[in-house]
Design an enzyme around this catalytic site. Structure first.
Site, PDB file in Angstrom:
ATOM      1  N   GLU A  98      51.941  38.226  41.172  1.00  0.00           N
ATOM      2  CA  GLU A  98      50.090  38.088  41.545  1.00  0.00           C
ATOM      3  C   GLU A  98      48.802  38.146  40.506  1.00  0.00           C
ATOM      4  OE1 GLU A  98      48.621  37.492  43.928  1.00  0.00           O
ATOM      5  OE2 GLU A  98      48.039  37.972  46.371  1.00  0.00           O
ATOM      6  N   ASP A  99      48.507  37.470  41.254  1.00  0.00           N
ATOM      7  CA  ASP A  99      46.735  36.558  40.214  1.00  0.00           C
ATOM      8  C   ASP A  99      46.176  37.420  40.317  1.00  0.00           C
ATOM      9  OD1 ASP A  99      46.421  36.117  42.501  1.00  0.00           O
ATOM     10  OD2 ASP A  99      45.198  34.157  42.303  1.00  0.00           O
ATOM     11  N   ASP A 140      42.740  43.156  44.985  1.00  0.00           N
ATOM     12  CA  ASP A 140      41.646  42.739  45.593  1.00  0.00           C
ATOM     13  C   ASP A 140      40.991  44.480  46.615  1.00  0.00           C
ATOM     14  OD1 ASP A 140      38.479  42.467  45.283  1.00  0.00           O
ATOM     15  OD2 ASP A 140      38.698  42.368  47.697  1.00  0.00           O
ATOM     16  N   LYS A 173      41.605  45.365  40.708  1.00  0.00           N
ATOM     17  CA  LYS A 173      39.611  45.590  40.733  1.00  0.00           C
ATOM     18  C   LYS A 173      40.075  47.204  41.654  1.00  0.00           C
ATOM     19  CE  LYS A 173      37.402  41.241  42.172  1.00  0.00           C
ATOM     20  NZ  LYS A 173      37.320  40.285  43.275  1.00  0.00           N
ATOM     21  N   PHE A 205      33.069  38.247  40.626  1.00  0.00           N
ATOM     22  CA  PHE A 205      33.866  37.078  41.657  1.00  0.00           C
ATOM     23  C   PHE A 205      34.662  36.708  40.039  1.00  0.00           C
ATOM     24  CE2 PHE A 205      36.197  33.672  43.287  1.00  0.00           C
ATOM     25  CZ  PHE A 205      36.548  33.970  45.228  1.00  0.00           C
ATOM     26  N   ASP A 243      41.002  30.607  41.991  1.00  0.00           N
ATOM     27  CA  ASP A 243      39.664  29.654  41.980  1.00  0.00           C
ATOM     28  C   ASP A 243      38.539  30.264  42.995  1.00  0.00           C
ATOM     29  OD1 ASP A 243      41.554  30.510  44.768  1.00  0.00           O
ATOM     30  OD2 ASP A 243      40.109  29.001  45.876  1.00  0.00           O
TER      31      ASP A 243
END
Ligand code: IMP
Ligand code: MG
Length: 181
Positions: free
Chosen positions: A104-105, A108, A136, A157, A164
């Site tokens: 995963e990037d 959250d 995070k 963010f 993106d």
């Protein structure tokens, strides 16, 4: 307006990213060689954000690694994860009996992966582990075991390196954040 104007400082530059990806690749390879010697490792990447990190990580793995892709979207508004996920593109690979590493990037709330993993376990893989480039922890809403983390970050963010904002900035070779001033 110059589109760079809306961005904050560079948090991780190309060199720092490359070094951390190499470390992760070495660690993952060593762990799988020890725990599952001679077995193949299937990396599952969640499109689109994870694709940039995954392509770098894949080239740092020294085990018999394969890659496959999934695209998911969560029900509800785009800014609030509901935890219910729709699979827009499923895997080509049958994961039964396979060692799966989800790449995963960023994690959250963790809701997307929490739901996805439950779905994947039904398909009978031998193991599932999670690798995320960014994490995070302060935002987590569910208990999610994350096995490999590139960097823990505060609640900003983030954009760049595949991440993106409204489909923009995925092409930046570094990690930065939206300037909130
Ligand atoms: P979660 O279900 O809340 O963990 O959502 C994770 C997904 O939301 C990630 O895979 C990203 O696609 C997106 N996301 C979460 N935080 C950020 C961010 O800071 N920048 C860009 N995308 C993000
Ligand atoms: Mg994602």
């Amino acid at each position: 307006m110059n589109y760079e104007d809306t961005l904050g400082k560079i948090m991780y530059d190309e060199e720092t990213i490359a070094k951390r990806v190499a470390e992760l690749g070495a660690q993952i390879s060593a762990d799988y060689e020890r725990d599952y010697p001679g077995e193949e490792l299937l990396c599952i990447t969640i499109l689109k954000g994870g694709a940039v990190f995954a392509s770098d990580l894949l080239r740092r793995l020294t085990v018999d690694a394969r890659i496959d892709f999934m695209a998911v979207s969560s029900y509800g508004s785009s800014t609030k994860s509901s935890g219910v996920v729709r699979i827009n593109k499923d895997l080509d690979t049958d994961i039964e009996g396979k060692n799966v590493l989800i790449v995963e990037d960023i994690i959250d709330s963790g809701l997307t992966l929490h739901y996805l993993i439950e779905t994947l376990w039904y398909r009978g893989p031998k193991s599932i582990k999670i690798c995320t480039f960014l994490n995070k922890p302060a935002r987590r809403r569910v208990d999610l075991p994350v096995d490999y983390i590139g960097f823990d970050i505060e609640n900003r963010f983030i954009v760049g390196y595949g991440l993106d904002y409204d489909e923009k900035y995925r092409n930046l070779p570094y990690i930065t954040c939206l300037d909130e001033e």
